[in-house]
Design an enzyme around this catalytic site. Sequence first.
Site: not given
Length: 409
Positions: A21, A189, A217, A245, A248, A278, A365
């Site tokens: 990558r 996704s 997603h 999330t 996104k 945290t 992936t």
Amino acid sequence: MDYNLALDKAIQKLHDEGRYRTFIDIEREKGAFPKAQWNRPDGGKQDITVWCGNDYLGMGQHPVVLAAMHEALEAVGAGSGGTRNISGTTAYHRRLEAEIADLHQKEAALVFSSAYNANDATLSTLRVLFPGLIIYSDSLNHASMIEGIKRNAGPKRIFRHNDVAHLRELIAADDPAAPKLIAFESVYSMDGDFGPIKEICDIAEEFGALTYIDEVHAVGMYGPRGAGVAERDGLMHRIDIFNGTLAKAYGVFGGYIAASARMVDAVRSYAPGFIFSTSLPPAIAAGAQASIAFLKTAEGQKLRDAQQMHAKVLKMRLKALGMPIIDHGSHIVPVVIGDPVHTKAVSDMLLSDYGVYVQPINFPTVPRGTERLRFTPSPVHDLKQIDGLVHAMDLLWARCALNRAEASA
Ligand SMILES: Cc1ncc(COP(=O)(O)O)c(C=O)c1O
């Protein structure tokens, strides 16, 4: 052990398989997304258009979000300064959790530093809360769910992707008295296909299982208030735990679960991944809350409509060129190339020759042989930019076909 040699070998393996990558260093231009600058490895700069981002609706630069973040930053400073338990809970966190609970029509919500952490921490903790829990997991579930399911060893059954008959067969074979949970996604996704939410909820009801859905997603983008596909399909009340999330479509950072007050209280109290980390910076919480609130409105619906329209146009035009695209009617536009080396070469040429930035997607992936380019048109891509992309793909496809013909001659 020769540690360096071991590291070199591990990296060389990725090079050999064509799936090492490379990060592309970009700078987004405030107010101009999806335009950005690519900081080229040779030191130069090049104007590009980002076509593979998950800032799906451009909310990462929306004035409402930026204003909320600036205000919070000025009011209380940068970091939260602690875990949620030790000085890290603020009015911003409370407001964000109330906003999320309202979004999913649940009693409570809990914010984590990412949806990855939320999946991992929640699923692993459910095994502690419900001893003997059997988890039924879709075979294409995200890595964060897989990690959470694996931790705290317990029984798991993997059902074939979206195959409710297989799920039923597995669940029917287990002890009816055992606690059970079905974990799945609403939008997968990489192919952009939808999970069969209703059918899974029916099975869960029949066999007394909890339902856990990852709407990472989908949140912000589906449903009249952006709560996701379960909202769009009128099924929110049948889901026990939502995962989403804030990074996104909401354009900021962080992740969450939403569920009953009792469930959230138990996860809050037992999940190490929540307790010992945290809390989000207040400005992040403020920006995320503003983004969710905005996307609940009619203005948010306009962005959702424009995103769907742009995705349709792009798919139609790429199909017209004969490109191998996957189309499940979602906002994601995958073009399957089917080979890691070719995918990387096409991605490199799109970037350097046409200013089109789309990252190659490789194993693990996606399965080997299905390597692809994954385009994510948004409401802030205009028709001219779509035109530019289609033109670039057309020219490049012709170039590749010519190269192949020359090579085989
Ligand atoms: C299905 C799914 N779940 C969870 C996550 C993790 O989300 P986050 O980026 O907030 O950690 C991702 C990230 O891409 C995802 O694709």
